[in-house]
Write an enzyme that holds these catalytic residues in place. Sequence first.
Site, short mmCIF file in Angstrom:
data_model
loop_
_atom_site.label_atom_id
_atom_site.label_comp_id
_atom_site.label_asym_id
_atom_site.label_seq_id
_atom_site.Cartn_x
_atom_site.Cartn_y
_atom_site.Cartn_z
N MET A 174 32.39 64.84 82.00
CA MET A 174 32.04 64.60 80.59
C MET A 174 33.05 63.70 79.87
O MET A 174 32.97 63.56 78.66
CB MET A 174 31.87 65.92 79.81
CG MET A 174 30.82 66.85 80.40
SD MET A 174 30.32 68.19 79.30
CE MET A 174 31.85 69.09 79.12
N LYS A 216 22.52 70.54 76.89
CA LYS A 216 23.48 69.80 77.70
C LYS A 216 24.01 70.75 78.79
O LYS A 216 24.22 71.94 78.54
CB LYS A 216 24.62 69.30 76.81
CG LYS A 216 25.64 68.41 77.50
CD LYS A 216 26.67 67.92 76.49
CE LYS A 216 27.69 67.00 77.11
NZ LYS A 216 28.65 66.48 76.10
N ILE A 260 33.54 65.07 71.84
CA ILE A 260 34.99 65.04 71.71
C ILE A 260 35.51 63.61 71.55
O ILE A 260 36.70 63.39 71.42
CB ILE A 260 35.68 65.74 72.91
CG1 ILE A 260 37.13 66.10 72.56
CG2 ILE A 260 35.61 64.88 74.17
CD1 ILE A 260 37.82 66.98 73.56
N GLY A 261 34.60 62.63 71.54
CA GLY A 261 35.00 61.25 71.33
C GLY A 261 33.82 60.39 70.91
O GLY A 261 33.94 59.18 70.78
N GLY A 262 32.67 61.08 70.74
CA GLY A 262 31.44 60.38 70.40
C GLY A 262 30.28 60.84 71.25
O GLY A 262 29.21 60.21 71.26
N SER A 263 30.45 61.94 71.97
CA SER A 263 29.51 62.34 73.02
C SER A 263 28.15 62.80 72.52
O SER A 263 27.20 62.87 73.30
CB SER A 263 30.13 63.45 73.88
OG SER A 263 31.23 62.96 74.59
N SER A 320 28.82 61.75 76.30
CA SER A 320 28.49 62.47 77.53
C SER A 320 27.21 63.31 77.44
O SER A 320 26.77 63.86 78.44
CB SER A 320 29.65 63.38 77.93
OG SER A 320 29.93 64.34 76.92
#
Length: 579
Positions: free
Chosen positions: A191, A142, A238-241, A217
Site C-alpha cells: 500500500m 479495500k 496516508i499520502g493520497g490513497s 493505494s
Amino acid sequence: MVQYELWAALPGASGVALACCFVAAAVALRWSGRRTARGAVVRARQRQRAGLENMDRAAQRFRLQNPDLDSEALLALPLPQLVQKLHSRELAPEAVLFTYVGKAWEVNKGTNCVTSYLADCETQLSQAPRQGLLYGVPVSLKECFTYKGQDSTLGLSLNEGVPAECDSVVVHVLKLQGAVPFVHTNVPQSMFSYDCSNPLFGQTVNPWKSSKSPGGSSGGEGALIGSGGSPLGLGTDIGGSIRFPSSFCGICGLKPTGNRLSKSGLKGCVYGQEAVRLSVGPMARDVESLALCLRALLCEDMFRLDPTVPPLPFREEVYTSSQPLRVGYYETDNYTMPSPAMRRAVLETKQSLEAAGHTLVPFLPSNIPHALETLSTGGLFSDGGHTFLQNFKGDFVDPCLGDLVSILKLPQWLKGLLAFLVKPLLPRLSAFLSNMKSRSAGKLWELQHEIEVYRKTVIAQWRALDLDVVLTPMLAPALDLNAPGRATGAVSYTMLYNCLDFPAGVVPVTTVTAEDEAQMEHYRGYFGDIWDKMLQKGMKKSVGLPVAVQCVALPWQEELCLRFMREVERLMTPEKQSS
C-alpha cells in the site's frame, strides 16, 4: 576471499566450471527462497478465481429467478435514492446485492479490481438491521479492512493464507447499520504506492482507459466504483490513497482527520508510525453518498467499539448550511507544476464559486517543500525503512515499488553519499534520500515536534485570512501504468494534508480537453528532473479523462469539508444534483 583463493588455485576450464557452480548455487538459493512466494501467488489467484466464479453463479441464479428486474435502472440510482427504495421496500435487498455482484463481476473482467468475494454477504442479508441508515446497501472494502475468515494480504506473500479472526471496527459498524460488505478490492503491494499492482493479484487498471493507472493505494476501490460496480466503498489514505484513485477514476472521496473514524482492526505493513496519520474514509460516485456513509459510521456503536475515537456525531447543521463561504485557493503549490487541466479545473471552479456568492482569497501554506521532504518523508521512514522492508523477505517486489525498495535497502552511509552527490542536479531526490535515513528516538521526537509547530503555523495563516475552507489542485489526469512509482514528487498536493492532518476530499469537475493535451507538450515542471519528466510523459494521451479539485478544511471539520465539496459538485456537475 575464499572464492578468490579457489579461483586462483584452479586454472582454465576448472575455474570456469567453479564460477558456473557459484552462479548455479546463487540461482538455486534465490529460487528456493522464492518458493514460498510462488506458492502464495498460486493460492491467491486460485482463491480469486473461485470467488469470481461464485459471484457469477450467484448473479446468474438471481437473474434467472427474477427476469423482469431492470438492472440498469437499479444501478443508475444514486445511493440516497437506493437507500430510500430499500427502506420503503420498493426494492428488495436481494435484488440490490445480486445486481451489484453481477456488475462487479462484469467490470472486474476489464479492470482486475476484485480480490475476494465475501460470500457470507448472501447470509448477511437476513441479518441486516432494517432500521440501519445503510440497510441493504452493498459496500466494497479495500483489502486492508479485515473481514472475519478472509485474508488481507496487502499483496504480500507472508499474509496469504492468514484469515482474519474478526471484522475490523468499521466493518462491524457498517453491518450494524444494515450495510452488506460484498467484495475486497485490490491494492498496490504494501500500500506504499499511488499505483495499484502486486505479485499476488496483478495489475488493476483504470476503468476509463486500460493503459492508465487507477491510482492507489485504494486503486481497486477507485476502479470498481468508477465503473459502476459498487455504490459505496471504504478506503484508507496516508499520502493520497483515497484521493488519487478518486481523481483518476472520476469519483468522489474523503480523507477525514486521522482519528475521526476507527482504524482498529486494519491490516498494515508498518505499525506504530504516528508522525504522518493514516485516515479511513469513504469513496462513492457523489458527495451525498460520502455524507451518508459518514453519518452512518459516526454513531454510538463505533464510539462504543473503539473508545479511542472522539465521540463526535455527524453535525447535520454544518453540512446543510447555505451560508456563503470564504474560500482560500491556490493554482499551484510551486513544487509540482499543475498540468494544464489541473490549473483550468481550479480556475473554473473558482469562477463558479464567486458567481454563486462565495468569497475567494489567494492562500498558500508556507514551506511546502520542508513539509514534504523533511517532515513527511522523515516521519514515514524514521527507522530507515527497516520495518517496511521486513515485509518483503523472500517475496517478489512489484515494479510499482522497485525504486522505493531499492533505495531503502541502501546502507545509511550510501544514502547520505548519494544525497550529497545528486544534490546539484536533483535537489528533490537528494532531500528525499537524506530523510530516508534512520534516526534516534530523540531525533524522532524533534521531528514530531516540528510537525506540530508546522501544523500550528499553517492554522495561524488560515485564521489570519478568516478562511472557512481551501480549494487546491488535485493531481490529474491519471498517469500511465507504472508511472506513479517514478513520479514521487507529484504526491505534494495530497501528502501535505496528511502531514497537517486536515480533512481533504476530491470532486471531479471536468475532463481533459484537446487543448489541455496540446499544452501538456510544453510541460517541463519546476525542476526539470526525472520526476517532472515522468509526470509529463505519464499524462499524455489523456483527452476525455476526469480531472478533479481538492477541498480542504481544518481538523475535525469533515462536515464543512463535505458541504464545500457538495457546493463544488452542484456548481460544476449539475447533472449529479438533478439525478
